[in-house]
Design an enzyme around this catalytic site. Structure first.
Site, PDB file in Angstrom:
ATOM      1  N   GLU A  37      -3.604   0.762   0.899  1.00 43.89           N
ATOM      2  CA  GLU A  37      -4.207  -0.157   0.191  1.00 43.89           C
ATOM      3  C   GLU A  37      -3.660  -1.658   1.167  1.00 43.89           C
ATOM      4  O   GLU A  37      -2.440  -1.781   1.309  1.00 43.89           O
ATOM      5  CB  GLU A  37      -3.496  -0.289  -1.137  1.00 43.89           C
ATOM      6  CG  GLU A  37      -4.184  -1.304  -2.185  1.00 43.89           C
ATOM      7  CD  GLU A  37      -3.542  -1.175  -3.347  1.00 43.89           C
ATOM      8  OE1 GLU A  37      -3.329  -2.173  -4.035  1.00 43.89           O
ATOM      9  OE2 GLU A  37      -3.368   0.160  -3.913  1.00 43.89           O
ATOM     10  N   ASP A  51       0.697   1.142  -0.593  1.00 39.78           N
ATOM     11  CA  ASP A  51       0.106  -0.164  -0.650  1.00 39.78           C
ATOM     12  C   ASP A  51       1.081  -1.334   0.266  1.00 39.78           C
ATOM     13  O   ASP A  51       2.499  -1.253  -0.033  1.00 39.78           O
ATOM     14  CB  ASP A  51       0.353  -0.586  -2.275  1.00 39.78           C
ATOM     15  CG  ASP A  51      -0.307  -2.081  -2.320  1.00 39.78           C
ATOM     16  OD1 ASP A  51      -0.834  -2.527  -1.693  1.00 39.78           O
ATOM     17  OD2 ASP A  51      -0.010  -2.415  -3.719  1.00 39.78           O
ATOM     18  N   LYS A  85       1.851   6.215  -5.940  1.00 38.73           N
ATOM     19  CA  LYS A  85       1.796   5.090  -5.122  1.00 38.73           C
ATOM     20  C   LYS A  85       3.141   4.375  -4.639  1.00 38.73           C
ATOM     21  O   LYS A  85       3.834   4.134  -5.726  1.00 38.73           O
ATOM     22  CB  LYS A  85       0.757   4.074  -5.517  1.00 38.73           C
ATOM     23  CG  LYS A  85       0.377   2.806  -4.537  1.00 38.73           C
ATOM     24  CD  LYS A  85      -0.646   2.075  -5.292  1.00 38.73           C
ATOM     25  CE  LYS A  85       0.057   1.078  -6.144  1.00 38.73           C
ATOM     26  NZ  LYS A  85      -0.868  -0.178  -6.316  1.00 38.73           N
ATOM     27  N   ASP A 105      -7.617  -4.537  -2.299  1.00 34.09           N
ATOM     28  CA  ASP A 105      -6.974  -5.067  -3.705  1.00 34.09           C
ATOM     29  C   ASP A 105      -6.929  -6.560  -3.567  1.00 34.09           C
ATOM     30  O   ASP A 105      -8.188  -7.055  -3.988  1.00 34.09           O
ATOM     31  CB  ASP A 105      -5.618  -4.429  -3.696  1.00 34.09           C
ATOM     32  CG  ASP A 105      -4.815  -5.190  -5.106  1.00 34.09           C
ATOM     33  OD1 ASP A 105      -5.488  -5.848  -5.568  1.00 34.09           O
ATOM     34  OD2 ASP A 105      -3.828  -4.683  -5.032  1.00 34.09           O
ATOM     35  N   LYS A 128      -7.389  -5.323 -10.511  1.00 36.83           N
ATOM     36  CA  LYS A 128      -6.443  -5.702 -11.490  1.00 36.83           C
ATOM     37  C   LYS A 128      -7.157  -6.862 -12.405  1.00 36.83           C
ATOM     38  O   LYS A 128      -7.573  -7.908 -11.942  1.00 36.83           O
ATOM     39  CB  LYS A 128      -5.201  -6.436 -11.096  1.00 36.83           C
ATOM     40  CG  LYS A 128      -4.141  -5.627 -10.159  1.00 36.83           C
ATOM     41  CD  LYS A 128      -3.184  -6.350  -9.848  1.00 36.83           C
ATOM     42  CE  LYS A 128      -2.048  -5.301  -8.966  1.00 36.83           C
ATOM     43  NZ  LYS A 128      -2.790  -4.769  -7.533  1.00 36.83           N
TER      44      LYS A 128
END
Length: 2002
Positions: A1513, A1487, A1455, A1536, A1564
């Protein structure tokens, strides 16, 4: 003025006037005075008093005055206007003198009834005690009376010591008991008078809702919700009556006995229209006003009833407690326990009628008016009295019942004795108050419009069409509305229109400035509502001249005063009934005379109004007047049905039944409805009978018409529903002749009817009474056990119409008795087989075997089948509570769908409902385990086949069924005992027996299984974005209100409701749940269905009939085939007379969906299945509804369904909501739910079995209890800055900071967690440390459980239930660390890793390839793949080279962080370079962290379209653009931060992201708040085929090792689920590559990320992760020593002030290097300094915290003198203990005095200034000190504090109330006082807190109640000086904290914040000397903020102080 006007009247008019006046006076006086000698009792009768009233000084002067006015010089009685009444030899001197106030106040009247009059005292203070005690619920009136008698007996044995008081004892009962019926059954005992009945007006479904110009104001909804449907009372606890004008003093005298905390103690009554005039003789008994607090009353609510007894006493009014208790005991002995429906039959022999004034006088007066008024005249309201006389008495309550049946407005009934009654039915509400919120109504005086507006709301819209004739009405209405509004604005603020319907109706809403304004507002509103006209001066003059009679209470306010609320109507539409020999009915009416109106038109208006009532008084028709014998017999049949209570007639058109149809239509007591389809008609009658529990009559013609009744007859027979079938037939001579429409109707229904009688054709040679006895017998058989249909076949010869045909009167022989009464000819009596009153010994003898079996059960289960009445539902509920067994409720029991009336946990109610057993039984393991030894089934028939199959397979040793019918109902042939008895009687009998409670393990296992499966079902329903049929069932069941009913169609409708209905849903806050039994704080719903034969025919007609019978708004859920099968039922929608509306929810899947779920769908050929089973159709339901003029809505989404359900309830209209459904999608969804439920049930059972050594014990076993929680701060150096920001300075070393958490258990095991704040914007280290210190204090001795590993809200429940805080109040990182620590501690106790713990396996490494867990798949590895993380700030070539190195290390997924450069195309170039370097076999993720705009993201997408990215992302800044980006870019996206931002309603918010191109959720745990939430999001993602990626936020190896184990669980669960549907699931690389950023770690040994020998990529084995965590050795280089909690010192500190010595108990956290400031905490009343300990612990890291026990509380003591001290450091300590009982008796603890004492204490504590923190009482002290003596105060925080009362009257009242409470505390002691104190409304939110009981236990530990009582009295807010004016000059910072649920203090806080400095007073002072007041509203809390949600309070205080 009257004489002047009288002199100009024409001669004829004067003659008429004299005649009327003379006759009316004679008529009124004759029955009242007669020739009675004038002694003191006779004078009382003359004056209209009860003789006891003579003993009251306040009554006597007026009585004497009236008596003297009635005597002329010759001793002759005269009326007040001089007209002679009767002769007498009395002389003036014979009148006795009035007695003094103290004489004879407790005397008894002639009948011996002791009346307590509440007037005449000097005190305006409230009585010393006003309480309501709710006793355990009862099933019957008799049981409730027994309970009340027992409570009264206990009260008598331990009488209160107060000199005054009022106590109410109340018992909840089922809702089927009607207040009016109960009142009608009470005996004619003098002790049970007066009697009253009040029924408020309801706005639900009226045209006011559906056509209001302004819509419906929320405050208007709040005002009119949760009010009793009816209140009936007998006897008087307190009576308020006098002859003077109703004054503020009288109002205060009533208010003395009322309290906010006892809202149902109310004074019911009325006030005269004009109290300034003397009452006429017929009104004398009522005085100028009459109010009564009933001694015994029955309050009828929507879903329950309350029987209450009230006792009042006041020594200052010469009413002793002993007299009141004896009076109440005698009344309870006489009150009847029988309740029968009030007959609506009025039998009158002869009627006479006269009017006052008469029509001649009327015409002349109006003619004269036109001359007098001139051009200024606008209107005048004129009244008329119509007197109706009968020779026989009438039953006033029957008249009231009939009024209620015809028009249900605001109804009132006040009966002073058996001879005098004032009653009415008025549409206009005068005043409604709820707290300070008030409303009033303005209604057009046009009676026809008003009548239609309220009675027929569906037609009311026609009046919205304006015409020229409406202009005058409009002008008049506007004048009234403006006048009312102006008057309200004098008393209220924020006056506005709450609802308005043009010129017909208006509701004005405002807010009183104080509660004492109620009296003034009522007076002003009455003056306007009863307005004489316009202009008012001219109208009043004329009205006084023409009103030649006394209106009495007519037109005056009628209603009730309460402590919390009040409601009054304008007593129009009322009558006065006087009975002696015969009855006199005074009917009053009013009409509005406008300019240019003709007298005849006004007279006609009066006649119209009078006729509405006169129609009720029509005598029985003369039997000999009937045209023919057919008409006579038909009349007799219909009339006898009505007398038996059968008043609902369902008539099918037909010639042969003409006589019966006409007889029913013409009977005033019959309600008739018709339908062209006899089959629908019969089902409609069936529904009515099912809802009302009494038969409906069906009238049909002959021939096949009768055959159409057969399906309904079968259903009624099978399900024991009473029906009366009256079928017309041809006479015998036409049978077997080929005559038209003639079939054999004899025994047509065979064995399906309980009784058949073939009635011969009417014949005058047959006694007509035979017809009556035939009806009596049939109805008896229909309503006797077993209930069912009966059939009377009625042959009729010609003539069928009303053609005259001679008949002999001899057949009427012996009917005189029947005609002279209102009852049936033959009255059948039934005796119950088993009644609750049977003695315990009888129960044991009769059911000894069953009783022994029940008492010996070890694995018992209670199954609730079809329960048809509220009594049965309550009986089953009380039985379940008594047994303590698990309860399995069928949907038809009424307890499967429950409305929770409070937030008390189900487990605390000793009730365990197993709602989802059907799906729990999908697990074969559960089926094998679940073998109950005793099954008790109450009610027959179960919906669930799986439950029935379980019972058949396990064959319990004891299977008992209780039902009230004799039928078998045992399809599996497994019953061992069959009891035919009423459910009520059986339950009452068993409740008298002792049943051991020894099934903890059995019950607990079932509860866990039920909860887990229920959670899974909820998840599947909410996570599915499509509108599915199971979701429809859930949504509809959740939507139902307590006052509605739920009718279920057969097939899938009832099954879905049974399987997926919501078991618990909360009631609205406005619901009066505090009236219920505290042990049963919820309500069942009224649910029904046609389950007798379970056919799909006629269900729509049945449902509509059910609405009519139950008199409830009905929601009917049905499938499309069932709906189409009965479309003729839609014709009933236009027959809306008296029927509540119905909402039909049709699930239209265009065919028979249920067959697709049966085996035939898999075995039959496709064409055969389609044509003969699923039967698809394309019928348009919307067009069907259009054809029948029924409202229709089509819904396709969840949002549309919820909106449609709301719309359908807004008006009083029928609706059809069509849910568009798909059979295939529905099948798939059902199977998904069942498969997931099976897996969850297996998983839960696996955990229960594996940890049975723990789960068999109580949850708080010390084996898994927390000994202590420690935390340490760490600081880890990083190789590079975090990727959340660009690299600014490569040379600057960066760190990751956080806390290492350690949970140490009593068993020696440890659990580790990491708390790593995720950013300075939301969490900082100090915020987090506060919460950790709080948790360290709270988790000590906290129990853990392995069931927490299920992660189905188990952690949230534990945080709330055990820690006592809302789970949402924890910071996400703190909750994550806490969950991490708990899971690792449980895994350590278990001896395995977290993955094994969550999966329920022994050892994942050893069970791979085995099916040990439902989540285990043979394709799963115990290793977790890792995704590398790469920052991309460097040039593309360097980034590509770095990526290639990662690939060489073994990473297959990388990533990259993007959106770091100025242009998106530059980032795209980097990605292209990386892709080119690593090749296409490596997965690349990028991301953007929400840094791009939509256009920038599109540029990037264009640049990388050929790079085959796994996903981007968070590509865009705004979440609303994500779906658009997916559609336009055709790129895959991951979520996210979007998920992080969702705080509540997670699944609902996620549903919009179910887009197929959103392929992943990056989770997370530290940002989302722990593993429970992550597991839910992952489950949602997996369900929708998305990747669930666990990601780290640069935490240490502690978190990484746990994340690895958790990721293994997520992968395993997903693969296991996918394996069930044979879907291959690719392995996922999780975002744990942040480990490469860590230069060091908190462990000495880091977690290893490596390529294992058997692998080809970077992975971590879960066993390695678990081992490193279990063997963790802390790295001292990065981790500080453990932080310990504050060592709170406890000591005494003495303060000598004036002549008193205070020995304060002090708790002190002490001083450290970081504590520069000192905070002093002041607790609330009944609290101690210990209340602050958790908060002090949390704040001690920043400030020095000190709490004290205030005087009278805890360990603080006070004595008068203190001579001996010794110095101990900085504090003066008493040398010896001071006696706990204070000797300081003469000093009061005023707030001024106490503030000085505390100021002295502060001086001893510190030399610096302090911050004051006060709660409730402590807040008031702190605020006073801040504003009055603030030299040593730097800042103040006020929690739930009040600056004081500004209104003087309220201050006086409050002071008296607090004095009474102080006296109560002293007399009853702490425990009783605390129990009473926390029943107050302000503690409603606190009572639902899981630690409430613990709090109560702490509160009763006080010992010094004398000083505590003194504090309560002296510190009363009524005595405290008002501080409102001082707020503007506050010189220190002030923080006001208040709970969001505490509406009262929310308003106070808002008012405090709006206070500004007075510029005139402070113009010379600098502005910066004054501080703004800051207000903090704390979520999820009420008044007790610091207990209910302490963490926001802690955070706010620290930031405020620092």
């Amino acid at each position: 003025m009257f004489k002047a006007f009288y002199s100009v009247l024409p001669d004829k008019l004067r003659e008429s006037t004299n005649y009327w006046r003379e006759q009316s006076c004679k008529l009124s006086a004759a029955s009242m005075l007669g020739g009675v000698q004038c002694n003191r009792y006779c004078l009382a009768k003359v004056a209209g008093f009860e003789p006891t009233a003579l003993r009251r000084q306040s009554f006597w002067p007026q009585a004497s005055f009236l008596a003297r006015r009635s005597l002329n010089a010759s001793g002759t009685f005269v009326s007040t206007d001089g007209n002679r009444l009767i002769g007498s030899n009395l002389v003036h001197s014979s009148i006795p003198e009035p007695r003094t106030a103290c004489e004879g106040m407790a005397d008894k009247n002639i009948e011996g009834n002791d009346v307590f009059v509440g007037l005449g005292g000097e005190s305006e203070a409230p009585v010393k005690i006003c309480q309501t005690h709710t006793l355990p619920a009862a099933l019957t009136i008799a049981e409730a009376v027994t309970t009340l008698q027992s409570a009264v007996k206990d009260l008598k044995s331990s009488p209160p010591t107060f000199e005054s008081g009022i106590l109410r004892f109340q018992v909840p009962l089922p809702q089927d008991i009607k207040a009016l019926d109960w009142l009608h059954c009470q005996p004619q005992s003098c002790r049970l008078y007066p009697r009253c009945y009040f029924s408020p007006k309801s706005y639900e479904g009226s045209i006011v809702e559906s056509t209001s110009t302004y819509g419906i104001d929320k405050d208007m909804e709040r005002l009119h919700k949760n009010i009793a449907r009816g209140v009936a009372g007998v006897g008087s606890a307190v009576l308020f009556k006098n002859f003077h004008h109703f004054s503020i003093k009288d109002w205060k005298a009533i208010r003395r006995f009322l309290s906010v905390d006892s809202p149902l103690i109310r004074a019911y009554g009325s006030i005269r229209f004009n109290s300034e005039t003397e009452p006429a003789i017929e009104w004398l008994e009522f005085g100028s006003f009459y109010f009564v607090i009933p001694q015994i009353e029955l309050d009828e609510f929507e879903n329950y009833t309350i029987l209450a007894a009230t006792i009042a006493w006041d020594h200052s009014l010469s009413r002793a407690f002993e007299d009141s208790i004896i009076a109440l005991e005698l009344s309870l002995q006489q009150v009847s326990c029988q309740v029968m429906e009030t007959g609506k039959r009025l039998h009158l022999s002869r009627i006479k009628k006269s009017c006052a004034p008469d029509e001649l006088f009327w015409e002349a007066a109006i003619e004269e008016l036109s001359k007098m008024s001139g051009s200024n005249f606008s209107k005048v309201v004129l009244a008329r009295r119509t007197q109706i006389s009968t020779e026989t008495d009438i039953d006033c309550l029957e008249l009231m019942a009939f009024l209620q049946e015809k028009d249900h407005f605001f109804q009132f009934f006040i009966q002073l004795s058996n001879s005098t009654t004032f009653m009415g039915n008025t549409p206009q509400q005068l005043l409604h108050r709820n707290g300070l919120l008030v409303s009033t109504e303005v209604i057009s005086r046009s009676y026809s419009q008003r009548h239609t507006l309220i009675k027929n709301p569906q037609k009311g819209s026609s009046f919205l069409q304006w015409s020229s004739s409406d202009l005058e009405n409009h002008c008049s209405f506007e004048i009234m509305e403006e006048a009312m509004k102006s008057q309200m604005e004098l008393i209220c603020k924020h006056v506005r229109v709450g609802a308005k319907v043009q010129h017909l109706f208006s509701c004005l809403i405002g807010e009183l400035r104080s509660e004492t304004s109620e009296f003034a507002l009522l007076s002003l509103l009455h003056q306007n509502a009863a307005d004489c006209g316009h202009p008012i001066e001219a109208a009043e003059i004329f009205k006084k001249q023409i009103d030649t009679f006394d209106q009495g209470l007519y037109g005056g306010p009628v209603g009730w005063f309460g402590g919390k609320d009040a409601e009054f109507a304008l007593a129009t539409g009322s009558v006065l009934v006087q009975k002696n020999i015969g009855t006199k009915i005074f009917l009053y009416s009013e009409a509005e005379l406008q300019k240019d109106d003709q007298s005849s038109s006004i007279w006609c208006k009066h006649e119209l109004m009078a006729s509405q009532f006169e129609a009720l008084l029509e005598p029985y028709p003369q039997l000999q007047q009937f045209a023919n014998i057919n008409a006579l017999w038909a009349y007799l049949m219909v009339e006898e049905c009505c007398r038996l209570g059968i008043t609902y007639f369902c008539i099918a058109p037909g010639s042969r039944s003409s006589a019966l149809a006409v007889a029913a239509a013409q009977n005033p007591h019959a309600l008739c409805i018709s339908c062209i389809d006899e089959r629908s008609l019969a089902f409609h009658a069936l529904g009515y009978a099912r809802g009302s529990h009494k038969p409906a009559a069906v009238i049909t013609s002959s021939g096949t018409a009768i055959s159409n009744l057969f399906p309904a007859v079968v259903e009624a027979s099978q399900d024991c529903i009473p029906l009366l079938l009256l079928t017309a037939d041809r006479p015998p001579e036409l049978h077997d002749t080929g005559a038209n429409q003639t079939i054999n109707q004899v025994n047509h229904f065979g064995s399906f009817v309980r009784y058949f009688y073939n009635l011969a054709p009417p014949d005058d040679q047959v006694p007509a009474r035979m017809v009556l006895t035939t009806i009596d017998t049939a109805v008896f058989r229909a309503t006797g056990v077993p209930y069912g249909p009966v059939h009377i076949n009625c042959a009729f010869r010609e003539p069928l119409a009303g053609i005259c045909c001679e008949w002999s009167l001899r057949c009427l022989k012996d009917l005189d008795r029947w005609m002279s009464k209102s009852g049936p000819f033959t009255k059948y009596m039934q005796v119950l087989q088993l009644d609750y009153s049977e003695k315990l010994i009888d129960v044991r003898d009769r059911y000894k075997e069953v009783v022994d079996l029940i008492q010996g059960a070890s694995r018992g289960i209670l199954i609730l089948g079809d329960l048809k009445t509220a009594e049965e539902t309550w009986a089953a509920l009380l039985l379940g509570r008594h047994l303590g067994w698990p309860i399995v409720p069928d949907v038809l029991s009424g307890l499967r769908l429950r409305k929770l009336a409070s937030t008390i946990a189900e487990g605390e109610m000793n009730l365990l409902f197993i709602d989802f057993l059907d799906h729990v039984l999908l697990s074969s393991s559960v089926r094998r385990w679940m073998s109950p030894d005793v099954v008790l089934q109450v009610g027959s028939r179960l919906t669930s086949k799986r439950i029935a199959k379980l019972l058949e397979d396990c064959r319990p040793d004891v299977y008992i069924m209780v039902a009230n019918h004799p039928y078998r109902h045992d399809p599996s042939h497994i019953l061992t005992h069959r009891i035919q008895a009423s459910v009520v009687g059986f339950a009452a009998a068993i409740r008298e027996l002792h049943v051991p409670k020894g099934m903890a393990s059995w019950s607990k296992w079932l509860k866990v299984l039920n909860d887990m499966v229920g959670w899974e079902i909820s998840f599947q329903l909410n996570a599915e974005p499509l509108l599915t049929e199971p979701f429809v069932s859930r949504a509809v069941s959740q939507f139902l209100s307590p006052g509605s009913a739920f009718f279920l169609g057969n097939s899938m409708a009832i099954r879905n409701a049974d399987m997926y209905g919501l078991g618990w849903s909360k009631l609205p806050i406005s619901f009066a749940h505090d009236m219920l039994d505290p042990l049963l704080p919820f309500l069942g719903l009224k649910v029904a269905g046609n389950r007798g034969a379970s056919g799909i025919d006629g269900v729509l007609s049945t449902a509509i009939g059910y609405a009519a019978g139950s008199n409830r708004r009905v929601v009917f859920m049905v499938g499309d085939i069932s709906f189409l099968h009965d479309t003729n039922g839609l014709t009933f929608s236009k027959e809306r007379i008296g029927r509540p509306p119905i909402t039909v929810v049709v699930t239209n899947n265009h065919g028979g969906g249920i067959f697709s779920l049966l085996p035939i769908a898999d075995t039959a050929p496709r064409t055969v299945f389609r044509n003969f089973f699923s039967t698809p159709h394309d019928v348009s339901i919307s067009k069907l509804c259009l054809a029948h003029r029924v409202n229709h809505m089509l819904v396709r989404t969840k949002e549309e369904l919820e909106s449609a359900l709301l719309i359908s309830q807004e008006g009083k209209l029928d609706w059809v909501i069509e849910v568009d459904s798909n059979i295939e999608e529905n099948i798939t969804h059902h199977r998904v739910i069942q498969q997931s439920a099976l897996q969850v049930a297996e998983h839960a059972f696996n955990i229960l079995s594996r940890y049975s050594e723990y789960t068999d014990m109580e949850i708080n076993t010390s084996e898994i209890c927390v000994l202590k929680m420690e935390y340490s701060r760490y600081r880890i150096p990083l190789f590079a800055p975090l990727t959340t920001a660009s690299k600014k300075n490569q040379s600057e070393e960066t760190y990751r900071e956080g806390f290492l958490l350690t949970l140490i258990l009593y068993n020696g095991n440890k659990g580790y967690g990491e708390v790593a704040p995720v950013g300075p914007n939301s969490e900082d280290m100090l915020d987090v440390e506060e919460q950790l210190r709080f948790l360290a204090y709270r988790t000590h001795n906290m129990s853990l459980g392995f069931l927490m590993s299920l992660l189905n809200d188990t952690f949230s429940g534990w945080i709330w239930r055990d820690i006592g805080i809302p789970a949402c109040s924890l910071f996400p990182s703190v909750r994550c660390g806490l969950e991490m620590g708990v899971l690792s501690a449980l895994a350590a106790t278990r001896g395995g890793n977290i993955a094994d713990l969550l999966l329920g396996t022994k050892n994942l490494q050893n069970v791979l390839g085995k099916q040990e867990s439902p989540y285990i798949s043979r394709n799963l590895s115990s290793k977790v793949q890792i995704c590398a993380l790469l920052d991309s700030d460097d040039p593309p070539e360097e980034v590509a080279l770095a990526a290639a190195k990662l690939v060489e290390q073994g990473f297959h997924t990388v990533k990259l962080k993007v959106a770091r450069r100025s242009e998106p195309l530059e980032d795209a170039a980097v990605i292209r370079a990386v892709r080119q370097k690593v090749g296409h076999l490596i997965e690349i993720r990028v991301d953007a962290n929400r840094k791009w705009t939509f256009s920038q993201a599109m540029q990037f997408a264009t640049g990388v379209k050929d790079c085959n990215l796994q996903y981007i992302e968070e590509p865009v800044q705004h979440p609303g653009d994500i779906i658009r980006f997916c559609d336009e870019s055709n790129m895959f996206v991951a979520l996210d931060e979007t998920i992080d931002d969702i705080k509540d309603h997670l699944l609902d918010r996620l549903s919009i992201f179910a887009h197929p191109r959103i392929v992943a959720t990056v989770m997370k745990p530290a940002r989302l708040g722990g593993f429970e939430r992550v597991a839910l999001i992952a489950k949602w993602a997996n369900k929708h085929g998305k990747m669930a990626v666990v990601s780290a936020a640069f935490e240490s190896s502690v978190s990484l090792s746990v994340y690895v184990q958790f990721a293994c669980f997520i992968d395993n669960r997903n693969i296991g689920i996918r394996a069930s549907d044979k879907t291959k699931t690719p392995r996922i690389a999780h975002g744990l590559g942040t480990y490469s950023w860590l230069r060091d770690d908190v462990m000495k040994e880091k977690l290893q990320f490596q390529v294992y020998p058997e692998g080809d990529r970077i992975e971590v084995d879960v066993n390695d992760a678990a081992t490193i965590l279990q063997n963790m050795v802390v790295n001292p280089d990065t981790v500080n020593p453990s932080c310990v909690g504050a060592k709170i010192k406890s000591y005494k500190m003495a303060v000598l002030y004036n002549d008193a010595c205070f020995s304060f108990h002090v708790m002190d956290t002490g001083i450290n290097d970081q504590t520069e400031k000192t905070v002093l905490f002041l607790h609330g009343f009944l609290g101690t300094g210990k209340d602050w300990l958790p908060i002090m612990e949390a704040l001690s890291i920043s400030v020095r915290c000190i709490s004290i026990d205030l005087p009278g509380h805890g360990k603080t003591s006070v004595q008068k003198d203190c001579n001996t001290f010794q110095n101990n450091g900085n504090a003066q300590i008493l040398s010896s203990e001071v006696n706990n009982q204070s000797n300081l008796t003469e000093r009061n603890f005023s707030i001024e005095y106490l503030s000085e004492v505390l100021s002295e204490l502060i001086c001893q504590i510190t030399e610096k200034k302090v911050v004051l923190i006060g709660y409730s009482m402590g807040a008031r002290i702190a605020l006073y000190m801040t504003l009055k003596c603030n030299k040593r105060i730097s800042a103040t925080a006020v929690i739930s504090g009040n600056p004081g009362l500004q209104n003087p009257d309220m201050r006086i009242t409050r002071s008296a109330q607090d004095d009474a409470l102080a006296e109560l505390l002293l007399s009853t002691g702490i425990p009783s006082f605390v129990e009473m104190w926390y029943k107050k409304e302000m503690w409603e939110s606190l009572r639902s807190h899981p630690h409430f009981k613990k709090l109560i236990q702490r509160r009763i530990q006080h010992g010094n109640i004398k000083d505590m009582a003194k504090m309560l009295s002296s510190l009363s807010i009524g005595r405290q000086p008002s501080l409102w004016q001082d707020l503007s000059g506050c010189k220190v910072p002030l923080l006001v904290i208040v709970g969001e649920k505490d509406s009262k203090f929310m308003k106070i806080a808002q008012q405090m914040s709006s206070q500004k400095a007075d510029t005139q007073e402070h113009e010379k002072q600098r502005e910066d000397q004054f501080h703004q007041i800051t207000v903090l509203e704390v979520d999820e809390s009420g008044h007790a903020v610091l207990f209910e949600n302490p963490l926001p309070v802690i955070n706010a205080i620290r930031k405020f102080v620092m």
